[in-house]
Scaffold this active site. Structure first.
Site, PDB file in Angstrom:
ATOM      1  N   ASN A 289       0.874  -1.173   0.000  1.00 30.00           N
ATOM      2  CA  ASN A 289       0.000   0.000   0.000  1.00 30.00           C
ATOM      3  C   ASN A 289       0.910   1.220   0.000  1.00 30.00           C
ATOM      4  OD1 ASN A 289      -1.774   2.065   0.508  1.00 30.00           O
ATOM      5  ND2 ASN A 289      -2.262   1.432   2.607  1.00 30.00           N
TER       6      ASN A 289
ATOM      7  N   LYS B 126       0.123   4.247  -0.331  1.00 32.01           N
ATOM      8  CA  LYS B 126      -0.514   5.456   0.207  1.00 32.01           C
ATOM      9  C   LYS B 126      -0.242   6.637  -0.747  1.00 32.01           C
ATOM     10  CE  LYS B 126      -0.124   3.376   4.710  1.00 32.01           C
ATOM     11  NZ  LYS B 126      -0.080   3.522   6.149  1.00 32.01           N
TER      12      LYS B 126
ATOM     13  N   HIS C 128      -9.586   1.419   4.539  1.00 28.38           N
ATOM     14  CA  HIS C 128      -8.326   1.575   5.282  1.00 28.38           C
ATOM     15  C   HIS C 128      -8.562   2.534   6.451  1.00 28.38           C
ATOM     16  CE1 HIS C 128      -4.259   2.780   6.298  1.00 28.38           C
ATOM     17  NE2 HIS C 128      -3.873   1.636   5.754  1.00 28.38           N
TER      18      HIS C 128
ATOM     19  N   GLU D 143      -6.956   4.944   7.531  1.00 31.97           N
ATOM     20  CA  GLU D 143      -6.731   6.360   7.206  1.00 31.97           C
ATOM     21  C   GLU D 143      -7.924   6.957   6.460  1.00 31.97           C
ATOM     22  OE1 GLU D 143      -2.891   5.746   5.375  1.00 31.97           O
ATOM     23  OE2 GLU D 143      -2.114   5.164   7.334  1.00 31.97           O
TER      24      GLU D 143
ATOM     25  N   GLU E 133      -5.663  -4.904  10.455  1.00 35.03           N
ATOM     26  CA  GLU E 133      -4.632  -3.895  10.682  1.00 35.03           C
ATOM     27  C   GLU E 133      -4.918  -3.143  11.976  1.00 35.03           C
ATOM     28  OE1 GLU E 133      -2.536  -2.682   6.788  1.00 35.03           O
ATOM     29  OE2 GLU E 133      -4.285  -1.414   7.022  1.00 35.03           O
TER      30      GLU E 133
ATOM     31  N   GLY F 299       2.393   2.113  10.774  1.00 31.81           N
ATOM     32  CA  GLY F 299       3.389   3.179  10.620  1.00 31.81           C
ATOM     33  C   GLY F 299       4.096   3.552  11.906  1.00 31.81           C
TER      34      GLY F 299
ATOM     35  N   SER G  28       3.212  -2.213  10.366  1.00 30.05           N
ATOM     36  CA  SER G  28       4.655  -2.315  10.598  1.00 30.05           C
ATOM     37  C   SER G  28       5.244  -3.677  10.224  1.00 30.05           C
ATOM     38  CB  SER G  28       4.997  -1.949  12.045  1.00 30.05           C
ATOM     39  OG  SER G  28       4.618  -0.609  12.309  1.00 30.05           O
TER      40      SER G  28
END
Ligand code: PGA
Length: 241
Positions: A9, A11, A96, A98, A165, A171, A204
């Site tokens: 991904n 992003k 996702h 985000e 996730e 991250g 991660s």
């Protein structure tokens, strides 16, 4: 046997030029990659067409990071499933964390996006996962089960990938312990009518922890952010032992 699916991904990273340079370093490293591993690169919209052209005939598939639920209309800034399949995109990340946190996606809009993606022949990767606060409050299980139940109403489970996730692991360098990730992936699978849906872990994932994650029986792949940006790192992930 369940499929193994490893997806990058990207992003909001990489121009078209960057994405093609990535392939120059990445593709030669796939010669010894076991055949049954599916490899997907989910790039920004602007790279999709050139990536799918360059990757045509290779084993690497192209995915988008979002899709709208209508096929066309007055939705400034949105992209439809048909626009994606026309340029060779086969997968799309949906829900996702985000998108949920910064762009207002809810379980209801996630559900609409999943169904629209499938109707256009895309395979969606549904993302679920809890915040640190929810984890500390012992709400991981109820939260994740609710996201799965609400997200999957009316969704075809034969054309689906799920990514677990935990948000606190995305991250941050703070990976979820592999046994714990395995336990939540098992819980997700217990909610599914189709037990063969590939369930990925994301958060991660890096060359140093990939082998351990993939050794877990309920984890069928990884959704990788940061470590998918460098060709050598991502090659190491798809070539996990
Ligand atoms: P990360 O991101 O690998 O950089 O933690 C994962 C993701 O957001 O899908």
């Amino acid at each position: 046997m369940r499929r193994i699916v490893i997806a990058g991904n990207w992003k909001m990273h990489k121009t078209q030029a960057d994405s093609l340079e990535f392939l120059t370093g990445f593709l030669p490293q796939l010669e010894a990659t076991p055949e049954h591993r599916e490899i997907i690169l989910c790039s920004p919209f602007t790279c999709l067409a050139s990536l799918s052209k360059t990757l045509h005939g290779s084993r690497v598939m192209v995915g988008a990071q979002n899709v709208h639920w209508e096929s066309s209309g007055a939705y400034t800034g949105e992209i439809s499933g048909e626009m994606l399949t026309e340029i060779g995109v086969r997968y799309v990340i949906v829900g996702h964390s985000e998108r949920r946190e910064y762009f207002g996606d809810t379980d209801e809009t996630v559900n609409l996006r999943l169904k629209a993606a499938q109707a256009e022949g895309l395979t969606p990767i549904l993302c679920v996962g809890e915040t640190k606060q929810q984890r500390d409050a012992g709400e991981t299980e109820t939260h994740v089960v609710n996201q799965i139940k609400r997200g999957l109403v009316g969704v075809d489970q034969s054309k689906l990938i799920i990514a677990y996730e935990p948000i606190w692991a995305i991250g941050t360098g703070d990976t979820c312990a592999s046994e714990e990730a395995n336990r939540v992936c098992w819980l997700i699978r217990s909610q599914l009518a189709n037990k063969n849906v590939p369930i990925q872990y994301g958060g991660s994932v890096k060359p140093t922890n990939m082998d351990e994650i993939m050794a877990q029986p309920e984890i069928d792949g990884a959704l990788v952010g940061g470590a998918s940006l460098e060709a050598d790192d991502f090659a190491r992930l798809v070539n996990y032992q």
